[in-house]
Design an enzyme around this catalytic site. Structure first.
Site, PDB file in Angstrom:
ATOM      1  N   TYR A 138       5.628 -15.598   4.391  1.00  0.00           N
ATOM      2  CA  TYR A 138       4.950 -14.585   5.206  1.00  0.00           C
ATOM      3  C   TYR A 138       5.363 -14.714   6.678  1.00  0.00           C
ATOM      4  O   TYR A 138       5.693 -13.712   7.325  1.00  0.00           O
ATOM      5  CB  TYR A 138       3.436 -14.760   5.043  1.00  0.00           C
ATOM      6  CG  TYR A 138       2.618 -13.665   5.692  1.00  0.00           C
ATOM      7  CD1 TYR A 138       2.741 -12.342   5.282  1.00  0.00           C
ATOM      8  CD2 TYR A 138       1.698 -13.964   6.695  1.00  0.00           C
ATOM      9  CE1 TYR A 138       1.978 -11.345   5.869  1.00  0.00           C
ATOM     10  CE2 TYR A 138       0.932 -12.966   7.282  1.00  0.00           C
ATOM     11  CZ  TYR A 138       1.078 -11.659   6.865  1.00  0.00           C
ATOM     12  OH  TYR A 138       0.325 -10.659   7.441  1.00  0.00           O
ATOM     13  N   ASP A 179       7.508   3.776  -2.559  1.00  0.00           N
ATOM     14  CA  ASP A 179       7.656   2.353  -2.274  1.00  0.00           C
ATOM     15  C   ASP A 179       8.531   2.190  -1.019  1.00  0.00           C
ATOM     16  O   ASP A 179       9.644   2.719  -0.973  1.00  0.00           O
ATOM     17  CB  ASP A 179       8.333   1.713  -3.491  1.00  0.00           C
ATOM     18  CG  ASP A 179       8.339   0.203  -3.429  1.00  0.00           C
ATOM     19  OD1 ASP A 179       8.413  -0.362  -2.314  1.00  0.00           O
ATOM     20  OD2 ASP A 179       8.298  -0.412  -4.508  1.00  0.00           O
ATOM     21  N   VAL A 180       8.036   1.452  -0.048  1.00  0.00           N
ATOM     22  CA  VAL A 180       8.814   1.290   1.196  1.00  0.00           C
ATOM     23  C   VAL A 180      10.092   0.482   0.985  1.00  0.00           C
ATOM     24  O   VAL A 180      10.988   0.512   1.836  1.00  0.00           O
ATOM     25  CB  VAL A 180       7.987   0.639   2.344  1.00  0.00           C
ATOM     26  CG1 VAL A 180       6.875   1.549   2.820  1.00  0.00           C
ATOM     27  CG2 VAL A 180       7.465  -0.738   1.963  1.00  0.00           C
ATOM     28  N   SER A 189      -4.878   2.179   2.822  1.00  0.00           N
ATOM     29  CA  SER A 189      -5.837   1.072   2.889  1.00  0.00           C
ATOM     30  C   SER A 189      -5.793   0.395   4.255  1.00  0.00           C
ATOM     31  O   SER A 189      -4.805   0.529   4.995  1.00  0.00           O
ATOM     32  CB  SER A 189      -5.460   0.061   1.789  1.00  0.00           C
ATOM     33  OG  SER A 189      -6.243  -1.099   1.859  1.00  0.00           O
ATOM     34  N   PHE A 204      -8.130  -9.492  10.243  1.00  0.00           N
ATOM     35  CA  PHE A 204      -8.819  -8.204  10.140  1.00  0.00           C
ATOM     36  C   PHE A 204      -9.519  -8.059   8.796  1.00  0.00           C
ATOM     37  O   PHE A 204      -9.008  -8.509   7.765  1.00  0.00           O
ATOM     38  CB  PHE A 204      -7.827  -7.046  10.348  1.00  0.00           C
ATOM     39  CG  PHE A 204      -7.633  -6.728  11.801  1.00  0.00           C
ATOM     40  CD1 PHE A 204      -6.891  -7.570  12.610  1.00  0.00           C
ATOM     41  CD2 PHE A 204      -8.235  -5.617  12.374  1.00  0.00           C
ATOM     42  CE1 PHE A 204      -6.745  -7.310  13.968  1.00  0.00           C
ATOM     43  CE2 PHE A 204      -8.088  -5.342  13.729  1.00  0.00           C
ATOM     44  CZ  PHE A 204      -7.345  -6.184  14.522  1.00  0.00           C
ATOM     45  N   LEU A 239      -5.431  -1.416   7.623  1.00  0.00           N
ATOM     46  CA  LEU A 239      -4.958  -1.065   8.971  1.00  0.00           C
ATOM     47  C   LEU A 239      -4.251   0.291   8.984  1.00  0.00           C
ATOM     48  O   LEU A 239      -4.382   1.059   9.943  1.00  0.00           O
ATOM     49  CB  LEU A 239      -4.024  -2.165   9.498  1.00  0.00           C
ATOM     50  CG  LEU A 239      -4.601  -3.600   9.495  1.00  0.00           C
ATOM     51  CD1 LEU A 239      -3.610  -4.578  10.114  1.00  0.00           C
ATOM     52  CD2 LEU A 239      -5.943  -3.654  10.229  1.00  0.00           C
ATOM     53  N   ASP A 274       2.412   5.665   0.801  1.00  0.00           N
ATOM     54  CA  ASP A 274       1.867   4.447   0.188  1.00  0.00           C
ATOM     55  C   ASP A 274       2.198   4.494  -1.300  1.00  0.00           C
ATOM     56  O   ASP A 274       2.282   5.565  -1.897  1.00  0.00           O
ATOM     57  CB  ASP A 274       0.334   4.410   0.392  1.00  0.00           C
ATOM     58  CG  ASP A 274      -0.227   3.009   0.277  1.00  0.00           C
ATOM     59  OD1 ASP A 274      -0.757   2.495   1.275  1.00  0.00           O
ATOM     60  OD2 ASP A 274      -0.150   2.421  -0.836  1.00  0.00           O
ATOM     61  N   THR A 322      -9.916  -6.300   6.052  1.00  0.00           N
ATOM     62  CA  THR A 322      -9.301  -5.266   5.206  1.00  0.00           C
ATOM     63  C   THR A 322      -9.309  -5.775   3.765  1.00  0.00           C
ATOM     64  O   THR A 322      -9.598  -6.953   3.531  1.00  0.00           O
ATOM     65  CB  THR A 322      -7.834  -5.013   5.613  1.00  0.00           C
ATOM     66  OG1 THR A 322      -7.072  -6.169   5.241  1.00  0.00           O
ATOM     67  CG2 THR A 322      -7.683  -4.740   7.095  1.00  0.00           C
TER      68      THR A 322
HETATM   69  N1  LIG Z   1      -5.620  -7.856   7.424  1.00  0.00           N
HETATM   70  C1  LIG Z   1      -5.190  -8.793   8.238  1.00  0.00           C
HETATM   71  O1  LIG Z   1      -5.936  -9.689   8.658  1.00  0.00           O
HETATM   72  C2  LIG Z   1      -3.754  -8.778   8.727  1.00  0.00           C
HETATM   73  C3  LIG Z   1      -3.389  -9.725   9.686  1.00  0.00           C
HETATM   74  C4  LIG Z   1      -2.082  -9.737  10.152  1.00  0.00           C
HETATM   75  C5  LIG Z   1      -1.168  -8.824   9.663  1.00  0.00           C
HETATM   76  N2  LIG Z   1      -1.545  -7.935   8.717  1.00  0.00           N
HETATM   77  C6  LIG Z   1      -0.518  -7.019   8.229  1.00  0.00           C
HETATM   78  O2  LIG Z   1      -0.972  -5.695   8.360  1.00  0.00           O
HETATM   79  C7  LIG Z   1      -0.375  -4.883   7.351  1.00  0.00           C
HETATM   80  C8  LIG Z   1      -1.476  -4.110   6.652  1.00  0.00           C
HETATM   81  O3  LIG Z   1      -2.366  -5.034   6.063  1.00  0.00           O
HETATM   82  P1  LIG Z   1      -3.800  -4.618   5.522  1.00  0.00           P
HETATM   83  O4  LIG Z   1      -4.682  -5.767   5.797  1.00  0.00           O
HETATM   84  O5  LIG Z   1      -4.152  -3.261   5.993  1.00  0.00           O
HETATM   85  O6  LIG Z   1      -3.479  -4.625   3.943  1.00  0.00           O
HETATM   86  P2  LIG Z   1      -4.005  -3.678   2.767  1.00  0.00           P
HETATM   87  O7  LIG Z   1      -3.691  -4.440   1.531  1.00  0.00           O
HETATM   88  O8  LIG Z   1      -5.392  -3.228   3.016  1.00  0.00           O
HETATM   89  O9  LIG Z   1      -3.046  -2.403   2.873  1.00  0.00           O
HETATM   90  C9  LIG Z   1      -1.690  -2.470   2.605  1.00  0.00           C
HETATM   91  C10 LIG Z   1      -1.242  -1.150   2.044  1.00  0.00           C
HETATM   92  O10 LIG Z   1       0.178  -1.218   1.834  1.00  0.00           O
HETATM   93  C11 LIG Z   1       0.476  -0.594   0.609  1.00  0.00           C
HETATM   94  N3  LIG Z   1       1.732  -1.124   0.094  1.00  0.00           N
HETATM   95  C12 LIG Z   1       1.962  -2.406  -0.317  1.00  0.00           C
HETATM   96  N4  LIG Z   1       3.221  -2.516  -0.757  1.00  0.00           N
HETATM   97  C13 LIG Z   1       3.791  -1.291  -0.629  1.00  0.00           C
HETATM   98  C14 LIG Z   1       5.074  -0.780  -0.922  1.00  0.00           C
HETATM   99  N5  LIG Z   1       6.028  -1.559  -1.452  1.00  0.00           N
HETATM  100  N6  LIG Z   1       5.321   0.515  -0.637  1.00  0.00           N
HETATM  101  C15 LIG Z   1       4.359   1.319  -0.120  1.00  0.00           C
HETATM  102  N7  LIG Z   1       3.123   0.873   0.167  1.00  0.00           N
HETATM  103  C16 LIG Z   1       2.844  -0.406  -0.090  1.00  0.00           C
HETATM  104  C17 LIG Z   1      -0.702  -0.918  -0.301  1.00  0.00           C
HETATM  105  O11 LIG Z   1      -0.792  -0.038  -1.395  1.00  0.00           O
HETATM  106  C18 LIG Z   1      -1.864  -0.807   0.674  1.00  0.00           C
HETATM  107  O12 LIG Z   1      -2.393   0.506   0.696  1.00  0.00           O
HETATM  108  C19 LIG Z   1       0.420  -5.837   6.455  1.00  0.00           C
HETATM  109  O13 LIG Z   1       1.764  -5.817   6.856  1.00  0.00           O
HETATM  110  C20 LIG Z   1      -0.194  -7.198   6.760  1.00  0.00           C
HETATM  111  O14 LIG Z   1       0.732  -8.242   6.560  1.00  0.00           O
HETATM  112  C21 LIG Z   1      -2.816  -7.882   8.235  1.00  0.00           C
END
Ligand SMILES: NC(=O)c1ccc[n+]([C@@H]2O[C@H](COP(=O)([O-])OP(=O)(O)OC[C@H]3O[C@@H](n4cnc5c(N)ncnc54)[C@H](O)[C@@H]3O)[C@@H](O)[C@H]2O)c1
Length: 255
Positions: free
Chosen positions: A161, A59-60, A15, A194, A17, A36, A196
Site C-alpha cells: 500500500y 475498472d480503472v 463509495s 477517514f 471519499l 466505478d 469510509t
Molecule cells: N478511508 C481512508 O481512511 C483512506 C485513507 C487514506 C487513503 N485512502 C484512499 O482513498 C481512496 C478511496 O478510499 P475510500 O476509503 O473511499 O474507499 P471505498 O472502499 O469506500 O471506495 C473505493 C471505491 O473504489 C471502487 N473501486 C475499487 N477498485 C476499483 C477498480 N478497479 N475500478 C473502479 N473502481 C474501483 C470501489 O468499488 C469503491 O466504490 C483509496 O485510494 C484509498 O486508498 C483512504
C-alpha cells in the site's frame, strides 16, 4: 477556476471519499461522471445527485474502460476535473510470520489498482481536458489524485500500500510540470483516517481507538471533509504540484 457548469470524472465515486467528492462537486453545479466498478453503488449515488450526473461502470485498471469514462465525461466539451479515488489497501509484511516472503500477486494487484488505475485516468483525462477552451491565465483544468499518509508514515504490513501511495505522491510534480504547458494543474491529497467503508471493515472499538489517535480533532475524518478539499483545489488556481495531508495532524506509528 470557474467550475460551475463544467464536467468532472470521479473514480471510486460509488463509495467513501469518491462519493463525497461527487456530492460536493454536484452541489457546486458540476456535471459528474461517477466511474466505478460497483455499478449499483454508483447508480445509487447518481440517483441522489440528480440531473447531469451519470455513471460509467468499469475498472480503472482497464484502459478501455477509462477511455469510455473520460469520453462520457467529456461529452459537451467542458471536462475540467478528474478525481482519482478508486483504490484499496492490503496488509502483508516483507516476510510472513513463518519467514516466507510476501507474495508477489497482492503486491502487483495493489500497484495495478492504485498506481496504474490513477495513471490510466490521469493521462486520458488530461488529454481530453487539454482540448478544452482555456479560462483566465490559460487554465484548462485540474487532476486530483488520492495518495495516503501511508506514503510517508508506512506502518508494519503496509509494504504494498505504501509503495503504491508513494508512487501517487511521486507522480504529482512531474505530471504538474508536464501539464503546465496546457494549463492543467495536478494536486494529490494524502488522507489520514477517514470513516469510509474501507475502515468499516474494522470492529467499532478499533475504529474508535483509531479516532482517538488523531492529533486534533480526535476523531476519524468525515468523507465530506475530503470533498470540501477537492472543491477548494478545483477552484483555487494557485494550488499546483502539491501533496496535501488531510489528516487532523496524525503521524502514524509503526503499528
Ligand atoms: N478511508 C481512508 O481512511 C483512506 C485513507 C487514506 C487513503 N485512502 C484512499 O482513498 C481512496 C478511496 O478510499 P475510500 O476509503 O473511499 O474507499 P471505498 O472502499 O469506500 O471506495 C473505493 C471505491 O473504489 C471502487 N473501486 C475499487 N477498485 C476499483 C477498480 N478497479 N475500478 C473502479 N473502481 C474501483 C470501489 O468499488 C469503491 O466504490 C483509496 O485510494 C484509498 O486508498 C483512504
Amino acid at each position: 477556476m470557474e467550475i460551475q457548469g463544467c464536467s468532472a470524472v470521479v473514480t471510486g465515486g460509488a463509495s467513501g471519499l469518491g462519493a463525497a467528492t461527487a456530492r460536493k462537486l454536484a452541489e457546486l453545479g458540476v456535471r459528474v461522471t461517477v466511474f466505478d466498478r460497483n455499478e449499483e453503488g454508483a447508480k445509487a449515488v447518481v440517483a441522489e445527485l440528480g440531473a447531469g450526473t451519470n455513471v460509467v461502470a468499469g475498472d480503472v485498471t482497464d484502459p478501455a474502460d477509462c477511455q469510455k469514462a473520460v469520453d462520457q465525461a467529456a461529452e459537451g466539451g467542458n471536462l475540467r476535473i478528474a478525481v482519482n479515488c478508486a483504490g484499496t489497501g492490503w496488509v502483508g509484511r516483507v516476510i510472513n510470520r513463518d519467514g516466507s516472503p510476501h507474495d508477489l500477486a497482492p503486491f502487483q494487484f495493489i500497484q495495478n489498482l492504485n498506481v496504474i488505475g490513477t495513471f490510466n485516468v490521469m493521462t486520458k483525462a488530461a488529454s481530453a481536458i487539454s482540448a478544452t477552451e482555456p479560462q483566465i491565465d490559460g487554465e484548462r483544468g485540474v487532476i486530483v489524485n488520492t495518495a495516503s499518509v501511508a506514503a510517508f508514515d508506512g506502518q508494519i504490513g503496509q509494504l504494498a500500500y505504501s509503495a503504491s501511495k508513494g508512487a501517487v505522491v511521486g507522480m504529482t510534480l512531474p505530471a504538474a510540470r508536464d501539464l503546465a504547458v496546457v494549463g492543467i494543474r495536478v494536486v494529490a491529497i494524502a488522507p489520514g483516517l477517514f470513516d469510509t467503508p474501507l475502515l468499516a471493515m474494522l470492529p467499532d472499538e478499533q475504529r474508535e481507538a483509531l479516532g482517538r489517535s488523531v492529533n486534533f480533532p480526535m476523531r476519524l475524518g468525515v468523507p465530506a471533509e475530503y470533498g470540501e478539499l477537492v472543491a477548494h483545489i478545483a477552484t483555487n488556481s494557485y494550488l499546483n504540484a502539491e501533496v496535501i495531508r488531510l489528516d487532523g495532524g496524525i503521524r502514524m506509528p509503526p503499528k
